[in-house]
Each structure stands twice: as C-alpha cells, then as structure tokens.
Design an enzyme around this catalytic site. Sequence first.
Site, PDB file in Angstrom:
ATOM      1  N   ASP A 243       6.476  66.138  31.725  1.00 54.53           N
ATOM      2  CA  ASP A 243       5.398  66.926  31.112  1.00 54.53           C
ATOM      3  C   ASP A 243       5.833  68.373  31.135  1.00 54.53           C
ATOM      4  OD1 ASP A 243       2.755  65.495  30.361  1.00 54.53           O
ATOM      5  OD2 ASP A 243       3.574  64.417  32.081  1.00 54.53           O
ATOM      6  N   CYS A 277      -0.008  75.302  29.908  1.00 59.10           N
ATOM      7  CA  CYS A 277       0.953  74.666  28.999  1.00 59.10           C
ATOM      8  C   CYS A 277       0.386  74.443  27.605  1.00 59.10           C
ATOM      9  CB  CYS A 277       1.457  73.358  29.587  1.00 59.10           C
ATOM     10  SG  CYS A 277       0.141  72.193  29.949  1.00 59.10           S
TER      11      CYS A 277
HETATM   12  P1  NAD Z   1       9.320  75.121  37.138  1.00 58.62           P
HETATM   13  O1  NAD Z   1      10.025  74.189  36.229  1.00 58.62           O
HETATM   14  O2  NAD Z   1       9.949  76.410  37.485  1.00 58.62           O
HETATM   15  O3  NAD Z   1       9.012  74.415  38.544  1.00 58.62           O
HETATM   16  C1  NAD Z   1       8.304  73.186  38.600  1.00 58.62           C
HETATM   17  C2  NAD Z   1       8.693  72.445  39.874  1.00 58.62           C
HETATM   18  O4  NAD Z   1      10.066  72.042  39.794  1.00 58.62           O
HETATM   19  C3  NAD Z   1       8.558  73.274  41.156  1.00 58.62           C
HETATM   20  O5  NAD Z   1       8.001  72.445  42.155  1.00 58.62           O
HETATM   21  C4  NAD Z   1      10.006  73.622  41.473  1.00 58.62           C
HETATM   22  O6  NAD Z   1      10.244  73.851  42.842  1.00 58.62           O
HETATM   23  C5  NAD Z   1      10.725  72.356  41.021  1.00 58.62           C
HETATM   24  N1  NAD Z   1      12.160  72.502  40.762  1.00 58.62           N
HETATM   25  C6  NAD Z   1      12.841  73.618  40.390  1.00 58.62           C
HETATM   26  N2  NAD Z   1      14.145  73.327  40.191  1.00 58.62           N
HETATM   27  C7  NAD Z   1      14.300  71.998  40.447  1.00 58.62           C
HETATM   28  C8  NAD Z   1      15.415  71.099  40.397  1.00 58.62           C
HETATM   29  N3  NAD Z   1      16.637  71.501  40.051  1.00 58.62           N
HETATM   30  N4  NAD Z   1      15.186  69.798  40.687  1.00 58.62           N
HETATM   31  C9  NAD Z   1      13.963  69.365  41.008  1.00 58.62           C
HETATM   32  N5  NAD Z   1      12.871  70.172  41.088  1.00 58.62           N
HETATM   33  C10 NAD Z   1      13.041  71.476  40.799  1.00 58.62           C
HETATM   34  O7  NAD Z   1       7.864  75.365  36.489  1.00 58.62           O
HETATM   35  P2  NAD Z   1       6.736  76.403  36.916  1.00 58.62           P
HETATM   36  O8  NAD Z   1       7.176  77.792  36.598  1.00 58.62           O
HETATM   37  O9  NAD Z   1       6.246  76.094  38.291  1.00 58.62           O
HETATM   38  O10 NAD Z   1       5.567  75.964  35.907  1.00 58.62           O
HETATM   39  C11 NAD Z   1       5.441  76.432  34.611  1.00 58.62           C
HETATM   40  C12 NAD Z   1       5.944  75.418  33.594  1.00 58.62           C
HETATM   41  O11 NAD Z   1       5.265  74.170  33.745  1.00 58.62           O
HETATM   42  C13 NAD Z   1       5.645  75.870  32.177  1.00 58.62           C
HETATM   43  O12 NAD Z   1       6.753  75.626  31.358  1.00 58.62           O
HETATM   44  C14 NAD Z   1       4.472  74.994  31.761  1.00 58.62           C
HETATM   45  O13 NAD Z   1       4.330  74.808  30.377  1.00 58.62           O
HETATM   46  C15 NAD Z   1       4.799  73.721  32.468  1.00 58.62           C
HETATM   47  N6  NAD Z   1       3.586  72.907  32.605  1.00 58.62           N
HETATM   48  C16 NAD Z   1       3.497  71.749  31.876  1.00 58.62           C
HETATM   49  C17 NAD Z   1       2.328  70.990  31.955  1.00 58.62           C
HETATM   50  C18 NAD Z   1       2.174  69.704  31.203  1.00 58.62           C
HETATM   51  O14 NAD Z   1       1.362  68.882  31.606  1.00 58.62           O
HETATM   52  N7  NAD Z   1       2.906  69.490  30.130  1.00 58.62           N
HETATM   53  C19 NAD Z   1       1.288  71.409  32.792  1.00 58.62           C
HETATM   54  C20 NAD Z   1       1.439  72.591  33.504  1.00 58.62           C
HETATM   55  C21 NAD Z   1       2.597  73.334  33.419  1.00 58.62           C
END
Ligand code: NAD
Length: 473
Positions: A243, A277
């Site tokens: 997502d 998002c």
């Molecule tokens: P992010 O991708 O920076 O981090 C998300 C999670 O991934 C965190 O827990 C982080 O620690 C973890 N992570 C980071 N690197 C990783 C790796 N290499 N392997 C595994 N895990 C790792 O996202 P963010 O800044 O926390 O959130 C914002 C993003 O989330 C935006 O792009 C937003 O659109 C998206 N989002 C999507 C939805 C949806 O349902 N489609 C909902 C909310 C947010």
Amino acid sequence: MKPSHLALAIVEHQIDVLNPFNGTVVGTVADIGASQVPGLLEQGRNGARACAGLSRHGRARILEQAALNVERDALAFARLIVEEAGKTFKQAEKEVKRCVNTLKLSAQEARRNAGEVLPFDAYEGSESRQGWFSREPLGLIVAITPYNDPLNLVAHKLGPAIAGGNAVILKPSELAPLSALRLVRYLVEAGLPESVVTVATGGAELGKALVEAREVRMISFTGGFVTGERIARTAGLKKLAMDLGGNAPVIVMDDCDLEAAVESCLSGAFWAAGQNCIGTQRLLIQASIYAAFRERFVSQAQVLVTGDPMLASTDIGPMITLQAALNAEQVVTEALAQGAALLCGHRRQGSCYAATVLENVDHASRLWRDEVFAPVVVLQPFETLDEAIALANEPEYSLHAGIFTNDLATAMSAARRIEAGGVMINDSSDYRFDAMPFGGFKYGSLGREGVRFAYEEMTQPKVVCINTLGQVT
Ligand code: NAD
C-alpha cells in the site's frame, strides 16, 4: 510509556519519540537491531501456533473486546496520536473511531468468512465428489507501517491477520510507534496470547532483516515507493502486499455545486497537513469556473491556521519532522523556479508549513509527477472532460481520484476512465471507509486492504474433496 510488548528484555539502544510540533520527548522505545531478528522469529513461530489454535469465536471475541476498550479510552488514544504524529485533535479523534470500526469489522470476518462449498458436480466427471475450501492462516506475517495514521493503519494489519489466525511481527514507524504499542497492549488485555503480535520497534535495518527472513509468509507493507521497491527486491518468495503513495487528482466540472466542491477540496488537500496517501494534490478545474473556484479556494486556504495541533483553533498541524517540512519547501521552490505561480502559503516555521496553493505548474516538475505528501496543492484548468481525464491519468501510479459534477453521464464516464483504485463522485479523493477495498492502480500497488480484502490476502484456501465413490444418492 513503557514498551511492555517488546520481545526482548535486553535492549542496547533506544529511540526517543519526539512531538513533531515542539520537539519534546513523548516516549522512548527500544531500537531493536537486525541481530535480534532470530529471537523475534522464535516468538513469531510460537505466536503462529497460538493464533491458529484459537477458535473463530475466540479470535472474534478478542477483537470485539479490544474495540470496546479502545472506544472507552478514545481520548487517551487521540492525545497520543496528536503527540507522536502531529495530527490535530479532531483528526486524531476520527482516526480512533475508525480504528474501533476496523477491529469490529475484523471480528466479523473471523466469524463469517470461513470458506465456500465447491460445486464439484457443475462439470461432467465429478458427480461423485463433494467438498469445500476453507480459509487457513498463512502463518507468520511481517507488518510494516508508516507514521501518518499510527493507529488505524496498524489496526488494518493486525485485525485481519488475527481474524485469519496468523501471528504478526509488527514494525511500526520509528517516528510514531507509541499508538501501535498501546493497541497491542489492549489486544493482549482483551485475551490475545502475547506471542501472537510481537512489536519490533526500530528502523530500516530491522525492517530489512525481517523482510529477508525465509520463514515469513507475507510482508504487509504500507509506506513510500522507495521503501516498497527495496522490500520487493529483497523479500524473496513470499507474498507481498504493497500500500504505497498517491498523487490524487480531483476534477471539478462547471456544473457542480461550487461551494461544496471548494469545501471538500480544502479538506482533501490539507487534512493531516497533507500527509495523507489519498490527499488531493492536483485540482483540475473546468476553465469556465476556474477563476471563481480559485478565488474561493485561495481565500479560504490562506486563512487556515497552522500550528499547535492540541489547540482547537488549529487547522493544520506540523509535518512529522523538520526535514519533511524542508523537503516540502524544496519541492515548491523547485516548481516556482520552473515557472509556477504561488497563490498562497509557502511559509515555514520549524516543522509547520502553511497551506500552499500554486498554478501554472510544469508537468515535468516533481510537484506534478511525484507524491508531495505535504499541505501543497496545484490548480490546473482544462476545457473538456477528455482533457481532464488525460491529465488525471498522467502520473505512473494512482490510489484515489475524485470528480465534482451534477451530471450522471459525466460522473459515470469519469468513473470508468480514471485509472485509480477508487473514484469518488462529489467528494474529494480523501474519502475512505474501512470496509471497502483499498489500494492503487498502475505501478507498485500489490493487493488490497480494507478488512475483508486484507483478511482474504492474509489467508489461504485449502480444498477438501470427498469422493463418495457413488455411494451417496
Ligand atoms: P516510509 O516508506 O519511509 O516508511 C514506512 C515504514 O518502512 C517505516 O516503518 C520504516 O521504518 C520502514 N522501512 C524503511 N526502510 C525499510 C526497509 N529497507 N525495509 C523494510 N522496512 C523499511 O514511509 P513513511 O514516510 O513512514 O510514510 C509515508 C508514505 O506512506 C507515503 O508515501 C504515503 O503515501 C504512504 N502511505 C500509504 C498508505 C496506503 O494505504 N496506500 C497509507 C498511508 C501512507
């Protein structure tokens, strides 16, 4: 807050969780490193056995009880969301209500979605057979969540996973892990065996090591594209649910209710400081009403109050970090250098960035092409519906879209032709309810959330077929 559900007793490093508005320490959690993943997996294995051993009514009752307890303490949950994620209190209260709903919906899936009878005699040659398929747990799921809805997005993973009889290792965002820890505590208080959900607080290194673990059956990830791509490259043979982000368009036709459209689009663009998002990023407005829409929209956007999310008078809270606000400012500065015109905003004070509206934005700019994830919105005129749909579909990925019109044929044509996981008619892109299938179209989107749909992704069908050898007539 005491992190009571961390799997490991000995923790070398800690993470301070900071209030995004004033930088005070809201809580401290363990910074679990990759070296501790074997211990987490051991707990996950035990959890998978424990959850699969619960009856469906047992899983449902735990989820229902947890929902009641979250509802009882809704104010405390809302305060925690404000403190760690910077949403305004009103926005946080709404998230808590949705979390209660998500848990209740999950309980319903546990009770009803057990499989189907298979019509073996529908085709020649199987008349002597009878049977069904059941929905079985996958086993161990790793759930990785972002900061922006730190409670309900976690519930969207834990609820369906528990309903389906799975164990979860949950890695919440290191920026806002406290609501997740509290939710898991409430699930345990409601009767969930402790091993079923293991909260692993930490950063990217921990996430990467969990993703690589061979015995994990599914990665359920919500977050950004860059992280999603990294996970997909390293996960190996396991199920992936992705997502990811958006860059939502909303089309405003000249036959719509203009006041209603302006009000809805303001909320769509600036809810949760645009860290959403399905937040509206591009407003496509029919040329005949462009000036009227722009005048109303900008005059209301520029009086929105940005600041302390605890105050009832605040419309837009801080961004999650100073760096996030600097990034937003940079994307806008770049667009201005590429010829865009600023209509309001582009003022930053610490992590707070004011509601920002631009027009004449170059379609090659990051602001048009990519997700900005900030309180920034672009206005763009168009002449015909065909042109609007082409503009709406320009980015290579797409979660939600919206259209305002009073003409049914126009609405239906747009619903058919806009490439998005959801098209909202007479709503901005920012509408979601927790039972609907939720996910994107085009690049990067894998699977759907929304309780029933996540539950089905998190279970696997098992067929049982009885050959009666013609002995049943
Ligand atoms: P992010 O991708 O920076 O981090 C998300 C999670 O991934 C965190 O827990 C982080 O620690 C973890 N992570 C980071 N690197 C990783 C790796 N290499 N392997 C595994 N895990 C790792 O996202 P963010 O800044 O926390 O959130 C914002 C993003 O989330 C935006 O792009 C937003 O659109 C998206 N989002 C999507 C939805 C949806 O349902 N489609 C909902 C909310 C947010």
